[in-house]
Design a protein around this motif. Sequence first.
Motif, PDB file in Angstrom:
ATOM      1  N   ILE A   1       2.373  -3.552   5.307  1.00 41.09           N
ATOM      2  CA  ILE A   1       3.748  -4.558   6.012  1.00 41.09           C
ATOM      3  C   ILE A   1       4.120  -4.076   7.540  1.00 41.09           C
ATOM      4  N   VAL A   2       5.080  -4.677   8.306  1.00 45.28           N
ATOM      5  CA  VAL A   2       5.285  -4.329   8.852  1.00 45.28           C
ATOM      6  C   VAL A   2       6.424  -4.808   9.263  1.00 45.28           C
ATOM      7  N   GLY A   3       8.037  -4.398   9.373  1.00 52.16           N
ATOM      8  CA  GLY A   3       9.096  -5.059   8.919  1.00 52.16           C
ATOM      9  C   GLY A   3      10.394  -4.888   7.321  1.00 52.16           C
ATOM     10  N   GLY A   4      11.086  -3.939   7.674  1.00 51.70           N
ATOM     11  CA  GLY A   4      11.902  -3.653   6.633  1.00 51.70           C
ATOM     12  C   GLY A   4      12.818  -4.457   5.749  1.00 51.70           C
ATOM     13  N   GLY A   5      12.758  -6.449   6.352  1.00 48.73           N
ATOM     14  CA  GLY A   5      13.706  -6.949   5.543  1.00 48.73           C
ATOM     15  C   GLY A   5      13.603  -6.652   4.564  1.00 48.73           C
ATOM     16  N   ILE A   6      13.886  -8.059   3.994  1.00 51.63           N
ATOM     17  CA  ILE A   6      13.798  -8.271   2.684  1.00 51.63           C
ATOM     18  C   ILE A   6      12.684  -9.283   2.207  1.00 51.63           C
ATOM     19  N   ASN A   7      12.103  -9.639   2.618  1.00 51.42           N
ATOM     20  CA  ASN A   7      10.783 -10.230   2.749  1.00 51.42           C
ATOM     21  C   ASN A   7       9.861  -9.380   2.851  1.00 51.42           C
ATOM     22  N   GLY A   8       9.604  -8.112   3.846  1.00 52.35           N
ATOM     23  CA  GLY A   8       8.293  -7.161   3.533  1.00 52.35           C
ATOM     24  C   GLY A   8       8.982  -6.201   2.666  1.00 52.35           C
ATOM     25  N   VAL A   9      10.139  -6.023   2.480  1.00 51.54           N
ATOM     26  CA  VAL A   9      10.230  -4.885   0.763  1.00 51.54           C
ATOM     27  C   VAL A   9       9.976  -5.920  -0.668  1.00 51.54           C
ATOM     28  N   GLY A  10      10.225  -7.201  -0.613  1.00 48.58           N
ATOM     29  CA  GLY A  10       9.536  -7.773  -1.340  1.00 48.58           C
ATOM     30  C   GLY A  10       8.151  -7.814  -1.665  1.00 48.58           C
TER      31      GLY A  10
ATOM     32  N   VAL B   1       0.065   0.841   0.093  1.00 44.28           N
ATOM     33  CA  VAL B   1       0.962  -0.200   0.706  1.00 44.28           C
ATOM     34  C   VAL B   1       1.147   0.713   1.680  1.00 44.28           C
ATOM     35  N   VAL B   2       1.700   0.289   3.448  1.00 44.05           N
ATOM     36  CA  VAL B   2       2.434   1.231   3.729  1.00 44.05           C
ATOM     37  C   VAL B   2       3.264   0.024   4.663  1.00 44.05           C
ATOM     38  N   LEU B   3       4.433   0.433   4.775  1.00 46.54           N
ATOM     39  CA  LEU B   3       5.697  -0.240   5.298  1.00 46.54           C
ATOM     40  C   LEU B   3       6.108   0.422   6.165  1.00 46.54           C
ATOM     41  N   CYS B   4       6.265  -0.154   7.425  1.00 47.65           N
ATOM     42  CA  CYS B   4       7.460   0.268   8.589  1.00 47.65           C
ATOM     43  C   CYS B   4       7.678  -1.009   8.827  1.00 47.65           C
ATOM     44  N   GLU B   5       9.132   0.132   9.011  1.00 45.62           N
ATOM     45  CA  GLU B   5      10.309  -0.568  10.012  1.00 45.62           C
ATOM     46  C   GLU B   5      11.173   0.280  11.807  1.00 45.62           C
TER      47      GLU B   5
ATOM     48  N   LEU C   1      16.458  -0.356   7.144  1.00 45.63           N
ATOM     49  CA  LEU C   1      16.129  -0.765   6.249  1.00 45.63           C
ATOM     50  C   LEU C   1      17.180  -1.896   6.251  1.00 45.63           C
ATOM     51  N   ALA C   2      17.042  -3.392   6.219  1.00 48.74           N
ATOM     52  CA  ALA C   2      17.713  -4.237   6.360  1.00 48.74           C
ATOM     53  C   ALA C   2      19.209  -4.011   7.096  1.00 48.74           C
ATOM     54  N   ALA C   3      18.595  -3.603   8.423  1.00 49.65           N
ATOM     55  CA  ALA C   3      19.456  -3.257   9.299  1.00 49.65           C
ATOM     56  C   ALA C   3      19.352  -4.733  10.630  1.00 49.65           C
ATOM     57  N   HIS C   4      18.865  -6.005  10.252  1.00 51.91           N
ATOM     58  CA  HIS C   4      19.577  -6.715  11.429  1.00 51.91           C
ATOM     59  C   HIS C   4      19.678  -8.292  10.398  1.00 51.91           C
ATOM     60  N   THR C   5      18.582  -9.549   9.925  1.00 50.64           N
ATOM     61  CA  THR C   5      18.684 -10.550   9.207  1.00 50.64           C
ATOM     62  C   THR C   5      19.355 -10.354   8.226  1.00 50.64           C
ATOM     63  N   SER C   6      18.364  -9.326   6.555  1.00 54.62           N
ATOM     64  CA  SER C   6      18.817  -8.593   5.532  1.00 54.62           C
ATOM     65  C   SER C   6      20.053  -8.734   5.063  1.00 54.62           C
TER      66      SER C   6
END
Length: 511
Positions: A14-23, A35-39, A43-48
Motif C-alpha cells: 500500500i502506497v500512502g499512510g493517510g486514512i484510506n491507506g491505513v484503513g 501487508v507492507v505500507l509505505c508513507e 502518518l496523517a501528515a497531509h489531508t487526513s
Amino acid sequence: MAEPQHTLDCDLLIVGGGINGVGIARDAAGRGLSVVLCEKDDLAAHTSSASSKLIHGGLRYLEYYEFNLVRKALIEREVLLRAAPHIMRPLRFVMPHAAGLRPSWMIRAGLKLYDLLAKRELLPPSSAINLRCHPAGQPLKPEFRCGYIYSDGWVDDARLVVLNAMDAEEKGAIILTQTLCSRLQRQAGGWQADLHKQGCGDVRVNARYVVNAAGPWTAQVLHAAVPKEGGGHLRLIKGSHIIVRRIFEHEHAYIFQHRDGRIVFAIPYEREFTLIGTTDLDYQGDANQVAISEEEIRYLCQLASEYFVRPVQPADVVSTYSGVRPLVEDGADAKAVTRDYRLEVDQDGPPLLSVFGGKITTYRKLAEDAVDQVARALGNRHGAWTHDACLPGGDLFGARPQNRSVLEFDSWVRTVQNQYAWLPPLLVARYARAYGTRLHTLLAQKTTLIEMGEEILPGLYATEVEYLRRYEWARTAQDILWRRSKLGLHLPPDAAQVLQDWLLAHPVQCK
C-alpha cells in the motif's frame, strides 16, 4: 538506486499512510494477508490531519442528491463511535435560520430525511429550537431567533489514522513511515517496488498486489506506475480552518450558511478554543506546501462575524491549518464536487487498485470495499470483519464495540482517574481521550509522578514521548505536538524546539 539493504515479500503493498491507506492495511492484515505500507512523511501528515474533525453524514450533500453517499456516511457514524469512543464523541449542531438563504421548509425537510436515512441508537433526532431560550442562542446576534439542532460526531482525525496503523501492525502489517516509494514496476507474477526510508536505507518490496492510496498524489503514482493515457483524474480542493480563543461556553457546535451556498462550522475545540472552517477552493499548487491565504482568513472571520455578537477578527486567529482534498473530478463547482469514492483497478498485468476521492467518515467502508476486491484477486476468503471490531484503546467494556462505551465514557474516565490518583486528574483525562485503554500500556509499572521521567514540556513527560515513539511512529516534535496530540496549541512558542532538541538527544533506532 543502490542494491537494497532489505527485501520484503508480501501479498499487498500500500502506497500512502493517510486514512484510506491505513484503513485498507488494517482490514487486509485482519484477513490474513501479508501487508507492507509505505508513507513518504508521517502518518496523517497531509489531508487526513486537516479535516474539520467531523464524523458526519454531510447534511449539505442532500442538496446535490447524494443520497447514497449520505446514507453510507450516516450508517458509519455510529459504527465508528462504538469502535473508538475515546477519540470520537457525539456532537449536536445548531443551525441558526438566516433570512434570505435556505427556506425553513427546505431545512426541515432535509433534517427529516437526514434522521430517516439510517438507523440511530446513540444520536438523538433533529428538532427546531428557540434561540432566545436555548444556550446556543446567547453568543449569536439577536436577529437569529429560531434555528434547528441535529446530531453528528467529532473525531480526532490524526489519531484515527494512527489507531488504524497500530491495529494493522498488531495484525502483522509492516508500516514504514518516512519512506518514499521511488519506483513501482510490474514484473512477471507481481510488482517490484523500491522504497527509501530516511536515515535507514533502501528496501525492495515484491508484492502480488498494489493499492495506490496516495491521496493528492494518487494520480501521480498511478501514471508513474502505469504510463498510459486515461486513468482516474483528481480534483484537488483546498480546505482551510482557523482557530481562535473560545467564543462560547456551551458544548454545541454551529453550522452557518453563507450567501455563496457554502456552509461553515464553528466547533468547540481543545477546551480553550473554537475551530472555524472550512473553505472550498480549487488548488493547483504543490500539495506538499498547502497554507491558508489571507483571503481565506478574512472569509472565515467575516462569515463568523455575521452570526456571533462578538466579531471575529484576523488578529484573533491563534493557529490555522489547510489541506488538499483529493476528490473525484466530476465537473461540478468546488463546493459541490462529490465526496464519494471511486476504486479503479488496472489489471494489465499484476493488479493495481487506485483510490480516488472519499471522506474520513466512510474510510472504513472504503477499505472494506477495496480489500474485498484485493481478497478476491488473491484467493483470500476470510471475509469482512471491521464492522464489529474496536480500534486500539476502544475496548472500554470488552473486545466488541458497545453503545455503553459511548454513553458511559465519562464514567470510565472517572474510574481511571481514581486508579491513577497519583497523577493530576486533567492529565489522566487527556490520556483517556487520546489512548483509551492503551493508557494502561503507557502507565505500566508506573506508580509515582517521578517514575514518569523528565517533564520535557508542561504536561508532557518522557514516558509519553517514549510510548509515542515505540508504538505510534512519532519521530519529530511536529508529529507529537500537532498530530499525536494538539499540545502545540497549549504550549509556549518555543515548545517545538525544546522537544526537538530532547528527541535529538535521545535517538531511537529505525522502526
